[in-house]
Design a protein around this motif. Structure first.
Motif, PDB file in Angstrom:
ATOM      1  N   GLU A 277      -1.630  10.590  25.510  1.00  0.00           N
ATOM      2  CA  GLU A 277      -0.954  10.913  24.783  1.00  0.00           C
ATOM      3  C   GLU A 277      -0.712  10.606  23.318  1.00  0.00           C
ATOM      4  O   GLU A 277      -0.251  10.573  22.264  1.00  0.00           O
ATOM      5  CB  GLU A 277       0.448  10.858  25.344  1.00  0.00           C
ATOM      6  N   ARG A 278      -1.237   8.801  23.217  1.00  0.00           N
ATOM      7  CA  ARG A 278      -1.550   8.319  22.091  1.00  0.00           C
ATOM      8  C   ARG A 278      -2.585   8.956  21.328  1.00  0.00           C
ATOM      9  O   ARG A 278      -2.513   9.093  19.648  1.00  0.00           O
ATOM     10  CB  ARG A 278      -1.827   6.708  22.578  1.00  0.00           C
ATOM     11  N   THR A 279      -3.574   9.050  21.775  1.00  0.00           N
ATOM     12  CA  THR A 279      -4.455   9.735  22.035  1.00  0.00           C
ATOM     13  C   THR A 279      -4.945  11.047  20.205  1.00  0.00           C
ATOM     14  O   THR A 279      -5.027  11.384  19.230  1.00  0.00           O
ATOM     15  CB  THR A 279      -6.055   9.698  22.545  1.00  0.00           C
ATOM     16  N   THR A 280      -3.815  12.206  21.701  1.00  0.00           N
ATOM     17  CA  THR A 280      -3.700  12.934  20.920  1.00  0.00           C
ATOM     18  C   THR A 280      -2.979  12.856  19.605  1.00  0.00           C
ATOM     19  O   THR A 280      -2.374  13.460  18.255  1.00  0.00           O
ATOM     20  CB  THR A 280      -2.449  14.038  21.980  1.00  0.00           C
ATOM     21  N   ASP A 281      -2.027  12.561  19.360  1.00  0.00           N
ATOM     22  CA  ASP A 281      -0.759  11.991  18.384  1.00  0.00           C
ATOM     23  C   ASP A 281      -1.574  11.152  17.597  1.00  0.00           C
ATOM     24  O   ASP A 281      -1.692  12.032  16.729  1.00  0.00           O
ATOM     25  CB  ASP A 281       0.281  11.054  19.044  1.00  0.00           C
ATOM     26  N   TYR A 282      -2.596  10.136  17.862  1.00  0.00           N
ATOM     27  CA  TYR A 282      -3.291   9.821  16.851  1.00  0.00           C
ATOM     28  C   TYR A 282      -4.250  10.976  16.251  1.00  0.00           C
ATOM     29  O   TYR A 282      -4.100  10.552  14.659  1.00  0.00           O
ATOM     30  CB  TYR A 282      -4.322   8.304  17.303  1.00  0.00           C
TER      31      TYR A 282
END
Length: 226
Positions: free
Chosen positions: A6-11
């Motif tokens: 999720e963090r990778t996608t948000d970034y």
């Protein structure tokens, strides 16, 4: 989806938002110079340099690439101008020819001297000979004659033997130019000892013009036996 994913996608989404914003606002750093001064980018040497320094370096590299491209364009333009001058000279000399033998001698001399051709051969046929499906001399050349377009590159040994005779073994690349007159067809073959001289990807505009010039000249002279 894991928290890491999720963090990778948000970034990635946030990064694209920034990219879109900067593309739409190219003067952002002009309005916010303090941010520009704080940005640091890694250099290939391992040292950090400011964004401005990186931009200057990129602009210099782009300028050098543009200069090389400009030099290439200038060289091509000069070569085209030289080809035009040579074609004009050849045209004038062919106009002065009074008979078939003069045409052949002029072609041989000028293509050797002005166009740096190692071998030049002209094969002509009457329309009846060209139409005869049993003519073995035209095996492998019918498609070329029907297309009425120059062809460049490397050709089979059998074809080279027919085109250039004893010189065939020394020919590494060839330009074939169709000759089309009112009562005859033909092949003008120009051979080179360099395999890079004539290749399939090269421009053929000047070869087309050369073929037209020779064809028109042959229309006003008579070949012995035709």
């Amino acid at each position: 989806m894991s928290p890491q994913s999720e963090r990778t996608t948000d970034y990635s989404e946030m990064e694209q938002v920034v990219i879109d914003f900067l593309n739409k606002n190219p003067n952002f750093f002009e309005r916010n110079p303090d941010i520009l001064c704080k940005l640091r980018l890694p250099h290939t040497s391992g040292e950090a340099v400011s964004l401005i320094e990186r931009q200057v370096t990129a602009l210099r590299e782009q300028g050098e690439q543009n200069r090389r491209k400009l030099d290439e364009f200038v060289a091509i333009a000069r070569e085209n101008e030289l080809l035009n001058d040579r074609l004009h000279h050849l045209t004038v000399k062919l106009i002065e020819c009074c008979d078939f033998d003069e045409v052949i001698n002029t072609l041989q001399d000028l293509l050797h001297d002005d166009f740096r051709a190692e071998a030049v051969e002209l094969h002509l046929y009457s329309t009846s000979e060209a139409d005869a499906q049993t003519n073995p001399d035209l095996d492998g050349f019918r498609e070329f004659l029907n297309s009425n377009k120059p062809r460049c590159g490397r050709f089979p040994t059998k074809q080279l033997k027919y085109l250039f005779g004893p010189q065939a073994d020394d020919i590494a690349s060839t330009a074939l130019i169709p000759i089309s007159g009112e009562s005859l067809l033909g092949i003008l073959a120009i051979g080179s000892h360099s395999e890079h001289r004539f290749h399939p990807g090269m421009g053929t505009d000047y070869l087309i013009r050369l073929g037209e010039i020779v064809s028109k000249t042959l229309e006003v002279v008579s070949e012995p036996g035709l």
